[in-house]
Write an enzyme that holds these catalytic residues in place. Sequence first.
Site, mmCIF file in Angstrom:
data_model
loop_
_atom_site.group_PDB
_atom_site.id
_atom_site.type_symbol
_atom_site.label_atom_id
_atom_site.label_comp_id
_atom_site.label_asym_id
_atom_site.label_seq_id
_atom_site.Cartn_x
_atom_site.Cartn_y
_atom_site.Cartn_z
ATOM 1 N N LYS A 32 1.998 0.886 1.295
ATOM 2 C CA LYS A 32 2.114 1.410 2.667
ATOM 3 C C LYS A 32 2.952 0.472 3.544
ATOM 4 O O LYS A 32 3.668 0.925 4.444
ATOM 5 C CB LYS A 32 0.723 1.628 3.272
ATOM 6 C CG LYS A 32 -0.117 2.691 2.542
ATOM 7 C CD LYS A 32 0.544 4.064 2.551
ATOM 8 C CE LYS A 32 -0.388 5.148 2.011
ATOM 9 N NZ LYS A 32 0.227 6.481 2.039
ATOM 10 N N TYR A 44 -2.370 -0.596 -2.711
ATOM 11 C CA TYR A 44 -2.256 0.410 -1.649
ATOM 12 C C TYR A 44 -1.596 -0.181 -0.395
ATOM 13 O O TYR A 44 -0.673 0.412 0.180
ATOM 14 C CB TYR A 44 -3.647 0.944 -1.321
ATOM 15 C CG TYR A 44 -3.699 2.066 -0.321
ATOM 16 C CD1 TYR A 44 -3.335 3.357 -0.686
ATOM 17 C CD2 TYR A 44 -4.132 1.849 0.986
ATOM 18 C CE1 TYR A 44 -3.394 4.402 0.219
ATOM 19 C CE2 TYR A 44 -4.196 2.889 1.901
ATOM 20 C CZ TYR A 44 -3.831 4.160 1.519
ATOM 21 O OH TYR A 44 -3.890 5.191 2.429
HETATM 22 P P1 NAP Z 1 -6.020 13.455 -0.662
HETATM 23 O O1 NAP Z 1 -6.933 14.527 -0.192
HETATM 24 O O2 NAP Z 1 -6.323 12.783 -1.966
HETATM 25 O O3 NAP Z 1 -4.546 14.041 -0.663
HETATM 26 C C1 NAP Z 1 -3.471 13.470 -1.363
HETATM 27 C C2 NAP Z 1 -2.742 14.594 -2.095
HETATM 28 O O4 NAP Z 1 -1.622 14.041 -2.798
HETATM 29 C C3 NAP Z 1 -3.658 15.260 -3.137
HETATM 30 O O5 NAP Z 1 -3.569 16.668 -3.035
HETATM 31 C C4 NAP Z 1 -3.059 14.755 -4.444
HETATM 32 O O6 NAP Z 1 -3.263 15.630 -5.534
HETATM 33 C C5 NAP Z 1 -1.593 14.657 -4.065
HETATM 34 N N1 NAP Z 1 -0.841 13.887 -5.061
HETATM 35 C C6 NAP Z 1 -1.275 12.858 -5.853
HETATM 36 N N2 NAP Z 1 -0.301 12.450 -6.658
HETATM 37 C C7 NAP Z 1 0.790 13.214 -6.384
HETATM 38 C C8 NAP Z 1 2.105 13.267 -6.903
HETATM 39 N N3 NAP Z 1 2.501 12.436 -7.862
HETATM 40 N N4 NAP Z 1 2.971 14.200 -6.410
HETATM 41 C C9 NAP Z 1 2.580 15.065 -5.440
HETATM 42 N N5 NAP Z 1 1.332 15.054 -4.905
HETATM 43 C C10 NAP Z 1 0.450 14.143 -5.369
HETATM 44 O O7 NAP Z 1 -5.935 12.284 0.410
HETATM 45 P P2 NAP Z 1 -5.676 12.363 1.998
HETATM 46 O O8 NAP Z 1 -6.752 11.591 2.637
HETATM 47 O O9 NAP Z 1 -5.378 13.738 2.449
HETATM 48 O O10 NAP Z 1 -4.369 11.442 2.079
HETATM 49 C C11 NAP Z 1 -3.104 11.903 2.504
HETATM 50 C C12 NAP Z 1 -2.256 10.697 2.894
HETATM 51 O O11 NAP Z 1 -2.870 10.021 3.995
HETATM 52 C C13 NAP Z 1 -2.105 9.659 1.785
HETATM 53 O O12 NAP Z 1 -0.793 9.175 1.751
HETATM 54 C C14 NAP Z 1 -3.056 8.566 2.214
HETATM 55 O O13 NAP Z 1 -2.678 7.304 1.713
HETATM 56 C C15 NAP Z 1 -2.936 8.644 3.719
HETATM 57 N N6 NAP Z 1 -4.035 8.034 4.454
HETATM 58 C C16 NAP Z 1 -5.291 8.545 4.373
HETATM 59 C C17 NAP Z 1 -6.313 7.921 5.081
HETATM 60 C C18 NAP Z 1 -7.727 8.420 5.038
HETATM 61 O O14 NAP Z 1 -8.597 7.762 5.626
HETATM 62 N N7 NAP Z 1 -8.019 9.540 4.381
HETATM 63 C C19 NAP Z 1 -6.047 6.792 5.865
HETATM 64 C C20 NAP Z 1 -4.755 6.312 5.917
HETATM 65 C C21 NAP Z 1 -3.756 6.955 5.219
HETATM 66 P P3 NAP Z 1 -4.611 15.473 -6.440
HETATM 67 O O15 NAP Z 1 -5.750 15.420 -5.521
HETATM 68 O O16 NAP Z 1 -4.630 16.680 -7.300
HETATM 69 O O17 NAP Z 1 -4.433 14.171 -7.181
#
Ligand code: NAP
Length: 249
Positions: free
Chosen positions: A161, A157
Amino acid sequence: MLNLTDRVAMITGGAGGLGLALADRLATLGANVVVNDIPQAEEAAERVAEMVRKHGRKALVALGSVTSADDVGKTVDSVLEEFGKIDILINNAGITRDGLLIRMSEQDWDMVLEINLKGSFLCTKAVARPMMKARYGRIVNIASVAGVMGNAGQANYSASKGGLIALTKTTAKELASRSITCNAVAPGFIETRMTEVLDEQVRAQWLQNIPLGRPGTPEDVADVVAFLASDAAAYVTGQVLNIDGGLIM
Ligand code: NAP
């Protein structure tokens, strides 16, 4: 007040926790929103699109994986057919497959790099041409503090990033002459499904290190992304903005 009236914004992984908040904020500011996600997330993607329509904006659900150049090409074609342009790309799709380096499988390494990094490359490449023609574009990459400082248990990861941050700077340099900006945000600990799964001890440890004393919300991230996606950030490119309550200052 930020204004995104009639802008067309595509959000990858738009059915997820951050995706929902991003779509809500961009639509509130006037943007039409394209919600991309994988076919298995169709129901959630439709709910996000419905919310966008409630704001009086247009929404398009585009199902397909960011890891497939074919899917991404079809998505961008459908956006151009529906709206005639694409102003904003938010590379938000991302996954984690955590584990210590010595135990991490090659498969988990590949899957995370494929979605988080290659997926962002493919989407950026696909929108670059129409944005260049229009001499306008805003690309915002959702990175992570893990990509800036590394994180034990997240070799895949954090590498994805960190790579995304480097991709951000290169994209910014290559597309600047056409008035296209590309920036990244690096969220810290944000309350979504991704962090819900962490055990209490890990959560407590994170919280202890956050000067502002609370986890971030998806809305905290959406506010900063909206700024970078707007004309207010016209002179900002190639930057990484940490949204982490002061965690890694
Ligand atoms: P999330 O709820 O799991 O959202 C990620 C989305 O991406 C999900 O809807 C997932 O679908 C979708 N996805 C997965 N594989 C994909 C693909 N091949 N093509 C298109 N869509 C796909 O997580 P989130 O927390 O909202 O994260 C969003 C972003 O923020 C990510 O890039 C994550 O790394 C970043 N981020 C999050 C945090 C945190 O604390 N939450 C911190 C830093 C960065 P499925 O669920 O159906 O697999």
